[in-house]
Write a protein that holds these residues in place. Structure first.
Motif, short mmCIF file in Angstrom:
data_model
loop_
_atom_site.label_atom_id
_atom_site.label_comp_id
_atom_site.label_asym_id
_atom_site.label_seq_id
_atom_site.Cartn_x
_atom_site.Cartn_y
_atom_site.Cartn_z
N ASN A 32 38.15 57.96 45.07
CA ASN A 32 38.25 58.17 46.50
C ASN A 32 39.37 57.33 47.09
N MET A 33 39.70 57.61 48.36
CA MET A 33 40.82 56.94 49.00
C MET A 33 40.59 55.44 49.07
N ARG A 34 39.34 55.03 49.30
CA ARG A 34 39.04 53.61 49.40
C ARG A 34 39.31 52.90 48.08
N SER A 35 38.92 53.51 46.97
CA SER A 35 39.20 52.93 45.66
C SER A 35 40.69 52.83 45.41
N GLY A 36 41.42 53.88 45.79
CA GLY A 36 42.86 53.85 45.63
C GLY A 36 43.50 52.74 46.44
N ASP A 37 43.00 52.50 47.66
CA ASP A 37 43.51 51.42 48.50
C ASP A 37 43.29 50.07 47.84
N LEU A 38 42.11 49.88 47.27
CA LEU A 38 41.79 48.61 46.62
C LEU A 38 42.69 48.36 45.40
N ILE A 39 42.89 49.40 44.60
CA ILE A 39 43.74 49.26 43.43
C ILE A 39 45.18 48.94 43.84
N SER A 40 45.68 49.65 44.84
CA SER A 40 47.04 49.40 45.31
C SER A 40 47.18 47.99 45.87
N TYR A 41 46.18 47.55 46.59
CA TYR A 41 46.19 46.20 47.17
C TYR A 41 46.25 45.15 46.06
N LEU A 42 45.44 45.31 45.01
CA LEU A 42 45.44 44.36 43.90
C LEU A 42 46.76 44.41 43.15
N ALA A 43 47.27 45.61 42.92
CA ALA A 43 48.53 45.74 42.19
C ALA A 43 49.65 45.01 42.90
N GLU A 44 49.70 45.13 44.23
CA GLU A 44 50.75 44.46 45.00
C GLU A 44 50.56 42.95 45.00
N GLY A 45 49.33 42.51 45.20
CA GLY A 45 49.08 41.07 45.31
C GLY A 45 49.13 40.33 43.99
N LEU A 46 48.82 41.02 42.89
CA LEU A 46 48.79 40.36 41.58
C LEU A 46 50.11 40.47 40.83
N ALA A 47 51.01 41.32 41.29
CA ALA A 47 52.29 41.53 40.60
C ALA A 47 53.10 40.23 40.62
N PRO A 48 53.97 40.03 39.59
CA PRO A 48 54.14 40.93 38.43
C PRO A 48 53.14 40.60 37.32
N LEU A 49 52.66 41.61 36.65
CA LEU A 49 51.83 41.44 35.47
C LEU A 49 52.02 42.65 34.59
N ARG A 50 51.81 42.48 33.29
CA ARG A 50 51.94 43.62 32.38
C ARG A 50 50.74 44.54 32.56
N GLN A 51 50.87 45.74 32.01
CA GLN A 51 49.78 46.70 32.09
C GLN A 51 48.56 46.21 31.32
N VAL A 52 47.40 46.65 31.78
CA VAL A 52 46.15 46.38 31.06
C VAL A 52 46.14 47.23 29.80
N ARG A 53 45.88 46.61 28.67
CA ARG A 53 45.84 47.31 27.39
C ARG A 53 44.41 47.67 27.03
N ILE A 54 44.18 48.97 26.86
CA ILE A 54 42.83 49.48 26.63
C ILE A 54 42.79 50.30 25.35
N ALA A 55 41.78 50.06 24.52
CA ALA A 55 41.49 50.93 23.39
C ALA A 55 40.20 51.67 23.70
N ASP A 56 40.22 52.99 23.51
CA ASP A 56 39.04 53.83 23.76
C ASP A 56 38.66 54.49 22.44
N VAL A 57 37.61 53.99 21.81
CA VAL A 57 37.15 54.52 20.53
C VAL A 57 36.05 55.54 20.80
N GLY A 58 36.39 56.80 20.52
CA GLY A 58 35.51 57.89 20.88
C GLY A 58 35.95 58.45 22.21
N ALA A 59 37.24 58.82 22.29
CA ALA A 59 37.84 59.23 23.56
C ALA A 59 37.67 60.72 23.83
N ASN A 60 36.59 61.29 23.38
CA ASN A 60 36.28 62.71 23.59
C ASN A 60 36.37 63.05 25.08
#
Length: 291
Positions: free
Chosen positions: A2-30
């Motif tokens: 939802n828009m609210r979640s997108g706002d929160l993510i954008s806010y964190l991305a701006e305030g926490l930058a610069p940082l590398r991407q979060v590295r995720i492994a998904d085992v069973g990515a069906n």
């Protein structure tokens, strides 16, 4: 998302930058449902390595592969030869066979019994895969193989801040490890239980099954996705990136906004982010979460 979640993510991305991407492994990515990290990846904040050995599920994953996803068809677990039981319902596929005894008691999943196709596979430890970097998050839904995946990934998880694993409460497959074994291994690696994202239950079959609401009466716990985080009691030893990655994951994947705020407080104490960032985050929260 939802828009609210997108706002929160954008806010964190701006305030926490610069940082590398979060590295995720998904085992069973069906790809039978949207992964919980999708919003984070779509925002350009995560890179994902998805493992799916089931041929049909792997083909479906490749057909819709976004740029942020690396797809691997390797089966993950304790290294060696194994038999992969590919069920027509791909989400049931496993290196273990469904338990006729357990299913007979539960009265569910009977249609899947004896429908598997046995496929020989080579199992690979995540620690042995050079193409896989050190992880920040490991997500596992491997129908009984969660313990083997976690146990054979100690090096890749050495700096990880979280693991999301399906925990079995009632055995569905013969010989599969249960939640107590997974919990013990995760705690041995420095993780503690944070929350459950969801839990699945089933109604036990009885003579009055046609006269009751099956969903409302379902009481037998089957499984659920549990979030484990690296013990935050020792966060003084964490890097700033670890704190930033956990803040993002807690917001976008776990829906644990109190944990995000605690990470922001710690980063503010270190002078890594503006002291007012936590207050700004609360301003963006849905009304139901604000006093």
């Amino acid at each position: 998302m939802n828009m609210r979640s997108g706002d929160l993510i954008s806010y964190l991305a701006e305030g926490l930058a610069p940082l590398r991407q979060v590295r995720i492994a998904d085992v069973g990515a069906n790809p039978i449902e949207a992964p919980p990290y999708r919003a984070l990846a779509r925002a350009g904040l995560a890179e994902v390595w998805g493992f799916e050995p089931n041929p049909e599920a792997h083909a479906a994953l490749m057909a819709q592969k976004p740029d942020w996803l690396h797809v691997l068809d390797k089966a993950v677990g304790f290294p060696g030869k194994a038999v992969f039981n590919a069920y027509p319902a791909s989400e049931m596929s496993s290196v273990y066979k469904l338990s006729a005894k357990s299913i007979g008691y539960l009265g569910h999943f009977k249609r899947h019994l004896n429908t598997e196709t046995e496929l020989p596979v080579d199992l690979h430890a995540l620690d042995d895969l050079e193409a896989l970097p050190q992880l920040d998050l490991l997500k596992i839904d491997a129908q009984g193989s969660e313990y083997a995946v976690i146990s054979s990934a100690r090096d890749k998880l050495a700096q990880a801040v979280a693991v999301v694993a399906e925990m079995r409460f009632y055995r569905l497959y013969d010989g599969e490890p249960m939640l107590n074994e997974l919990d013990e291994e995760l705690r041995a690696q420095g993780f503690v239980l944070h929350r459950f994202l969801h839990q699945k239950t089933r109604m036990l079959r009885h003579s009055q099954a046609d006269r009751v609401d099956r969903k409302a009466m379902g009481s037998q716990l089957i499984d659920g996705d549990a979030v484990y985080i690296r013990s935050f009691e020792d966060r003084k030893g964490w890097s700033d990136d670890q704190l930033a990655h956990l803040a993002l994951l807690a917001c976008a994947v776990f829906d644990s906004h109190d944990l995000t705020l605690l990470c922001l407080d710690e980063l503010a104490t270190r002078g890594r982010v503006d002291a007012a960032m936590a207050a700004g985050y609360v301003d963006l929260l849905p009304k139901g979460l604000r006093a």
